[in-house]
Design a protein around this motif. Sequence first.
Motif, mmCIF file in Angstrom:
data_model
loop_
_atom_site.group_PDB
_atom_site.id
_atom_site.type_symbol
_atom_site.label_atom_id
_atom_site.label_comp_id
_atom_site.label_asym_id
_atom_site.label_seq_id
_atom_site.Cartn_x
_atom_site.Cartn_y
_atom_site.Cartn_z
ATOM 1 N N ASN A 37 0.847 -1.240 -0.041
ATOM 2 C CA ASN A 37 0.070 -0.127 0.143
ATOM 3 C C ASN A 37 0.799 1.309 -0.052
ATOM 4 O OD1 ASN A 37 -2.799 -1.168 0.031
ATOM 5 N ND2 ASN A 37 -2.119 -1.933 2.149
ATOM 6 N N ASP A 38 1.569 1.387 -0.691
ATOM 7 C CA ASP A 38 2.627 2.607 -0.843
ATOM 8 C C ASP A 38 1.708 3.517 -1.977
ATOM 9 O OD1 ASP A 38 4.690 4.117 -0.940
ATOM 10 O OD2 ASP A 38 6.059 3.011 -2.383
ATOM 11 N N LEU A 39 0.990 4.060 -1.484
ATOM 12 C CA LEU A 39 -0.179 4.719 -2.409
ATOM 13 C C LEU A 39 0.454 5.976 -3.166
ATOM 14 C CD1 LEU A 39 -3.284 4.587 0.193
ATOM 15 C CD2 LEU A 39 -2.535 2.824 -1.651
ATOM 16 N N ASN A 40 1.512 6.661 -2.473
ATOM 17 C CA ASN A 40 1.876 7.777 -2.981
ATOM 18 C C ASN A 40 3.099 7.777 -3.829
ATOM 19 O OD1 ASN A 40 0.046 9.471 -1.674
ATOM 20 N ND2 ASN A 40 0.956 8.941 0.182
ATOM 21 N N PHE A 44 15.467 15.099 0.830
ATOM 22 C CA PHE A 44 14.954 14.035 1.557
ATOM 23 C C PHE A 44 15.813 13.147 2.594
ATOM 24 C CE2 PHE A 44 14.710 9.320 0.985
ATOM 25 C CZ PHE A 44 13.809 8.797 1.801
ATOM 26 N N CYS A 45 17.004 12.970 1.779
ATOM 27 C CA CYS A 45 17.998 12.082 2.605
ATOM 28 C C CYS A 45 18.514 12.900 3.873
ATOM 29 C CB CYS A 45 19.403 12.023 1.824
ATOM 30 S SG CYS A 45 19.041 10.711 0.267
ATOM 31 N N ILE A 98 7.417 9.109 3.390
ATOM 32 C CA ILE A 98 8.039 10.074 4.354
ATOM 33 C C ILE A 98 7.817 11.527 3.660
ATOM 34 C CG2 ILE A 98 10.266 10.863 5.032
ATOM 35 C CD1 ILE A 98 11.231 8.154 5.083
ATOM 36 N N GLU A 99 7.834 11.547 2.440
ATOM 37 C CA GLU A 99 7.555 13.030 1.731
ATOM 38 C C GLU A 99 6.507 12.821 0.748
ATOM 39 O OE1 GLU A 99 9.910 16.695 -0.021
ATOM 40 O OE2 GLU A 99 10.967 14.996 -0.311
ATOM 41 N N ARG A 126 6.539 18.429 2.282
ATOM 42 C CA ARG A 126 5.910 18.096 3.501
ATOM 43 C C ARG A 126 6.154 16.572 3.894
ATOM 44 N NH1 ARG A 126 1.168 15.447 4.944
ATOM 45 N NH2 ARG A 126 0.491 15.078 2.968
ATOM 46 N N PHE A 127 6.781 16.680 5.181
ATOM 47 C CA PHE A 127 7.502 15.498 5.630
ATOM 48 C C PHE A 127 6.601 14.772 6.827
ATOM 49 C CE2 PHE A 127 11.149 17.432 3.677
ATOM 50 C CZ PHE A 127 11.825 16.612 3.176
#
Length: 432
Positions: free
Chosen positions: A48-51, A163-164, A103-104, A109-110
Amino acid sequence: MTTRRDVLAGLAAAAAVVASPTRAAARGAMPRGFLWGAAISAHQSEGNDLNSDSWLLENLPETVYKDPSGDACDSYHRYDQDFAIARSIGLTCYRFGIEWARIEPEPGRFSQAELDRYAKVLASCRAHGLLPIVTYNHFTVPLWFAKRGGWEAPDSADLFARFCERATRALGDQIGMASPFNEANIHLLAKLLRMGATPDYRAKRTAMIAAAARATNSPGFSSILFADPDRIDAHLLQAHAKAYQAIKAGPGDFPVGVTLSTQAIEPVGENSLAPRIEAMVYGDWWDVVNASDFVGVQAYTRVRLDAKGMVPPPPGAEMTAAGYEYYPQALGHVIRLAARKTKKPIFVTESGIATDDDSRRVAWLDASIAEIRRCLDEGIDVKSYIYWSLLDNFEWTQGYGQHFGMVAVDRDTFARKLKPSTQHFASLIRRG
C-alpha cells in the motif's frame, strides 16, 4: 542465554567491519566479523505504497505489470516478525529500505508519523541483533516527483538530497550502514536489456508512461525503470554525491556506499562487444564508488556477448523462474571485477534465485558461498553475503509469480512459512 549486552556487542563488532580489515580465519571458514544477511525493499514488502510512482503504474489499465503490489507482504505491520525470522536463521544483518513516498508524500511536507515508524523499525531490527543496512531509494519515488519529470528534472538531485538530510536527521543514530540508491546503475543495465526487448513490449511500455502522464496531467512523467538512461544518468550521479554529503552530515557515524547491478558480462568469440558493453553498464559509477565508503555487488546471472550482441545461454543451460540462466558463478566474477576497480570494502548486498524448487535455492546458497570462499582464498576481502530475499515478495513487472524468498508468504493471510533453505542457510552460518 543471549543477553541484550551480547546483542549490542555483536552490533558494534559488525559496524566496525567496514573500517578495518577482516581478521583472517582458518581456510574454509568465513573471517571473523563477516556479515550474513537477507535483503528486501520497502515497496516490494510493505504494501500500500499509495503515494509512489510505481503504485500508479501498476494500477493503470495500460500497465505492463502482471500484478499490482497491493498489500505486498504487509511488512509495514509485520516487520517484527520478519526480523525474528531473520535472527532465527542466524543472520547478523538485514538490508531494507525506507520509502521516500511515505516520508515525503507531498513536496516539502515530511510525515513525522512515518519517520517515527521507521525509527521503530530500526530499533526493532537492532533489538533482534541485526545490523540495519538502509537503502534510501529502491527504484520508487513519490508520485509528485515523477509527475515533475523524475530524475530527468534538473533539480532532482537537490530534492533527493533534501529527503536524505531529513530522513538522516530523524533516523541516522540507528542506521548501521547505508546506500543512497539500490543498484545505482540500474538504468544503464536497462539500456542493455532493452536491446533485446520486442517491439510489442516497447510499445506497451511507452503506452503505459503516456497513460501515467495523462492521469497526472503531466507532460513529463518519468519513472526510473522506464526512463531514457541518457537523460537521467548525470542527474543520478549528482544525486548520489549530494545525498552522500547529506547522509554523512549525520547524526550517526556509519559507512555510506554504492550498490551496483553487477551481472557477469562474458565475451563469446572474437571481437566481442563485451568490453564496450561493460563500460556502458557501469558508466562513471566506479568513480563514485571510489569517492564513497564501500561497494555492494548484486549478481544474479551472466550476459554473454559476441561481435553482434547478446547471445542466448548455452544449449541445455538451466534457467531460473525469472527467465535467465542459473549461474551462481557470476558472483565470483563480479567480486573479482570490484577488486580490480576499487580498493573500497566489498560487500555482497544481493544474490538470489527465483525458483519453486527449494532444493535449487539450497544449491544456489552453496555455490554462491563457495564463490565467496574462493575469492577470500585469493586475498579479496569480502565482507558479507546478503541473500535476496527473505520473503517471497512483489517482483516489479513480474508481480507475484516469481519466488526468490527463503520464506513463503500466504497471499491472503500473510502467514510466513519457512522453506527448507532457511535451515540450510542456518547450518552454513553455524559452520562459519
